[in-house]
Design a protein around this motif. Structure first.
Motif, PDB file in Angstrom:
ATOM      1  N   GLN A   1      89.842 128.886 -26.675  1.00  0.00           N
ATOM      2  CA  GLN A   1      89.847 127.783 -27.642  1.00  0.00           C
ATOM      3  C   GLN A   1      88.709 127.949 -28.649  1.00  0.00           C
ATOM      4  O   GLN A   1      88.897 127.732 -29.853  1.00  0.00           O
ATOM      5  N   MET A   2      87.544 128.374 -28.178  1.00  0.00           N
ATOM      6  CA  MET A   2      86.422 128.589 -29.104  1.00  0.00           C
ATOM      7  C   MET A   2      86.687 129.779 -30.029  1.00  0.00           C
ATOM      8  O   MET A   2      86.430 129.697 -31.233  1.00  0.00           O
TER       9      MET A   2
ATOM     10  N   GLU B   1      88.921 128.692 -32.741  1.00  0.00           N
ATOM     11  CA  GLU B   1      88.219 127.937 -33.792  1.00  0.00           C
ATOM     12  C   GLU B   1      87.470 128.880 -34.730  1.00  0.00           C
ATOM     13  O   GLU B   1      87.463 128.679 -35.951  1.00  0.00           O
TER      14      GLU B   1
ATOM     15  N   ARG C   1      81.627 120.715 -37.869  1.00  0.00           N
ATOM     16  CA  ARG C   1      82.474 120.122 -36.817  1.00  0.00           C
ATOM     17  C   ARG C   1      82.513 121.010 -35.568  1.00  0.00           C
ATOM     18  O   ARG C   1      82.732 120.519 -34.460  1.00  0.00           O
ATOM     19  N   LEU C   2      82.319 122.306 -35.754  1.00  0.00           N
ATOM     20  CA  LEU C   2      82.344 123.227 -34.611  1.00  0.00           C
ATOM     21  C   LEU C   2      81.108 123.108 -33.726  1.00  0.00           C
ATOM     22  O   LEU C   2      81.200 123.303 -32.514  1.00  0.00           O
TER      23      LEU C   2
ATOM     24  N   TYR D   1      81.429 120.698 -30.819  1.00  0.00           N
ATOM     25  CA  TYR D   1      82.552 121.175 -30.000  1.00  0.00           C
ATOM     26  C   TYR D   1      82.087 122.329 -29.109  1.00  0.00           C
ATOM     27  O   TYR D   1      82.362 122.360 -27.910  1.00  0.00           O
ATOM     28  N   PHE D   2      81.367 123.277 -29.691  1.00  0.00           N
ATOM     29  CA  PHE D   2      80.869 124.423 -28.923  1.00  0.00           C
ATOM     30  C   PHE D   2      79.779 123.983 -27.951  1.00  0.00           C
ATOM     31  O   PHE D   2      79.723 124.474 -26.824  1.00  0.00           O
TER      32      PHE D   2
ATOM     33  N   GLU E   1      79.487 121.247 -26.355  1.00  0.00           N
ATOM     34  CA  GLU E   1      80.131 120.645 -25.175  1.00  0.00           C
ATOM     35  C   GLU E   1      80.624 121.719 -24.203  1.00  0.00           C
ATOM     36  O   GLU E   1      80.811 121.454 -23.027  1.00  0.00           O
ATOM     37  N   ARG E   2      80.830 122.915 -24.697  1.00  0.00           N
ATOM     38  CA  ARG E   2      81.332 124.014 -23.882  1.00  0.00           C
ATOM     39  C   ARG E   2      80.242 125.027 -23.534  1.00  0.00           C
ATOM     40  O   ARG E   2      80.512 126.131 -23.074  1.00  0.00           O
TER      41      ARG E   2
END
Length: 114
Positions: free
Chosen positions: A65-66, A69, A93-94, A97-98, A100-101
């Motif tokens: 998923q990353m 993106e 925005r990334l 999101y990143f 969190e991972r």
């Protein structure tokens, strides 16, 4: 360092944070990192074709998923005038999101051109 070089670094950071990368993930990451070579030859269309050939249709893992993106970040200006503001907004925005991972992306990165 423009978008192509920045994308290579972002892919590297993402891969370094993953302990579950498959050989297919590694091949995809390798193609993503090669964007500057295609840019230098003025053949980003060939880069896109190669990415499409190796990227999985279903992106089921956080790593996939990353990478997906980052692929979209690289492709975000392929067929239109380069738009700095849109590219920076996409990158901004990334970052959460990143995070969190488990991948910390740099706050400041040069996305001002190819």
């Amino acid at each position: 360092m423009p978008l192509c070089e920045s994308l290579s670094i972002l892919v590297e950071l993402t891969m370094d944070a993953s302990i579950t990368a498959t050989s297919e993930d590694k091949a995809w990451a390798s193609v993503l990192r090669s964007i500057a070579t295609y840019r230098d030859r003025k053949r980003l269309d060939e880069w896109e074709a190669e990415v499409n050939r190796v990227s999985p249709r279903l992106r089921t893992t956080p790593l996939q998923q990353m990478l997906g993106e980052l692929e979209m970040l690289g492709m975000s200006n392929l067929y239109q005038a380069f738009n700095i503001d849109r590219t920076i907004a996409f990158y901004d925005r990334l970052r959460p999101y990143f995070a969190e991972r488990g991948v910390k992306l740099p706050i400041s990165i040069d996305l001002g051109g190819w």
